[in-house]
Scaffold this active site. Structure first.
Site, PDB file in Angstrom:
ATOM      1  N   GLY A 138       0.821  -1.206   0.000  1.00  0.00           N
ATOM      2  CA  GLY A 138       0.000   0.000   0.000  1.00  0.00           C
ATOM      3  C   GLY A 138       0.855   1.255   0.000  1.00  0.00           C
ATOM      4  O   GLY A 138       2.086   1.196  -0.067  1.00  0.00           O
ATOM      5  N   GLU A 177       9.789  -2.259   4.230  1.00  0.00           N
ATOM      6  CA  GLU A 177       9.042  -2.209   2.956  1.00  0.00           C
ATOM      7  C   GLU A 177       9.960  -1.804   1.806  1.00  0.00           C
ATOM      8  O   GLU A 177       9.864  -2.349   0.702  1.00  0.00           O
ATOM      9  CB  GLU A 177       7.881  -1.217   3.075  1.00  0.00           C
TER      10      GLU A 177
HETATM   11  C1  5RP Z   1       3.052   1.192   6.275  1.00  0.00           C
HETATM   12  C2  5RP Z   1       2.697   1.718   4.939  1.00  0.00           C
HETATM   13  C3  5RP Z   1       1.321   1.433   4.434  1.00  0.00           C
HETATM   14  O1  5RP Z   1       1.399   0.713   3.251  1.00  0.00           O
HETATM   15  C4  5RP Z   1       0.627   2.753   4.229  1.00  0.00           C
HETATM   16  O2  5RP Z   1       0.600   3.457   5.466  1.00  0.00           O
HETATM   17  C5  5RP Z   1      -0.800   2.567   3.719  1.00  0.00           C
HETATM   18  O3  5RP Z   1      -1.587   1.964   4.697  1.00  0.00           O
HETATM   19  P1  5RP Z   1      -3.143   1.721   4.480  1.00  0.00           P
HETATM   20  O4  5RP Z   1      -3.298   0.757   3.368  1.00  0.00           O
HETATM   21  O5  5RP Z   1      -3.624   1.180   5.822  1.00  0.00           O
HETATM   22  O6  5RP Z   1      -3.761   3.073   4.184  1.00  0.00           O
HETATM   23  O7  5RP Z   1       3.460   2.344   4.257  1.00  0.00           O
HETATM   24  O8  5RP Z   1       4.339   1.611   6.651  1.00  0.00           O
END
Ligand code: 5RP
Length: 238
Positions: free
Chosen positions: A89, A110
């Site tokens: 995401g 990530e």
């Molecule tokens: C975590 C991230 C997530 O992918 C990002 O915050 C998006 O999260 P969500 O899908 O809950 O909106 O980078 O470190």
């Protein structure tokens, strides 16, 4: 009552399902973190239960726990080496598919996992598409040692950068410092607008004490964008 998601959650699920179409048996996969990546894990688990053979690496302890609960085995990146595909995401996605990530505090792992992947697909609901990065506070993971001095160096850099703001602070959870899986801190900076995301991403990582910033530049090959009306579409970098 139906368990089917609605609104933004439906958009996230549709994006996840579209990305799942890119997964084939035998692949090595990186599993992202956050609520949208969780949808991908749930959708993937259905395919695994039907016999899909994949080898997965998780980008956070949370994702590892979720995947295991869904019946997906998790391996370490070092055991697997290179990955065919990572699906994750994002907090913001600009037209070039440059990203802000790290809202969940997982962007260090990530980024390592995405960089180890031949392909990186970002999945999101359409609220994450922005004309310019920066409204979402930029997460910067820093070593706990001397973190306040590191913050001063970051603020010096921001003063000389093409951004609209430089206010920031250490992320907290229940009034305690938030710690990442690697036991580091996160500083979140309200920049408003990032004029030169490429330059800022490079410069931030030259500051001693900065472990990794949340800008993902030229990493995503495509974005799968879902909407609350139950549709999803593929977006390529402009
Ligand atoms: C975590 C991230 C997530 O992918 C990002 O915050 C998006 O999260 P969500 O899908 O809950 O909106 O980078 O470190």
């Amino acid at each position: 009552m139906s368990n089917e998601p609605t609104g933004a959650e439906l958009g996230k699920k549709m994006a996840a399902e579209l990305a799942l179409q890119r997964v084939q048996s035998g692949m090595t996969l990186g599993l992202g973190s956050g609520s949208t990546a969780d949808w991908f894990v749930r959708c993937l688990a259905g395919r695994v239960a039907d016999g899909l053979k994949i080898t997965c690496v998780a980008t956070s302890k949370k994702t590892e726990t979720h995947a295991l609960e869904c019946g997906i085995a998790i391996h370490t990146l070092d055991d697997v080496g290179r990955l065919d595909l990572t699906v994750d995401g994002a907090d913001e996605i600009d037209p070039a598919l440059n990203l802000i990530k790290g809202g969940g505090g997982c962007h260090l792992i990530e980024k390592i996992v995405a960089a180890a992947s031949d392909d990186f697909i970002v999945i999101a609901d359409d609220r994450k598409l922005v004309p310019n990065l920066g409204a979402f506070p930029l997460p910067i993971e820093v070593a706990p040692y001397g973190w306040q001095t590191t913050a001063l160096m970051i603020e010096d850099l921001l003063r000389n950068s093409d951004v609209d703001g430089k206010e920031g602070g250490r992320r907290t959870i229940n009034s305690n410092p938030f710690e990442t899986d690697e036991r580091n801190y996160i500083l979140d900076y309200h920049l408003g607008r990032i004029g030169d995301a490429v330059g800022l991403a490079t410069a931030l990582n030259t500051i001693p004490g900065v472990v990794e910033n949340g800008l993902f530049i030229n990493m995503a090959s495509r974005a799968m964008i879902g909407s609350a009306d139950g549709t999803a579409r593929e977006v390529l970098p402009e």
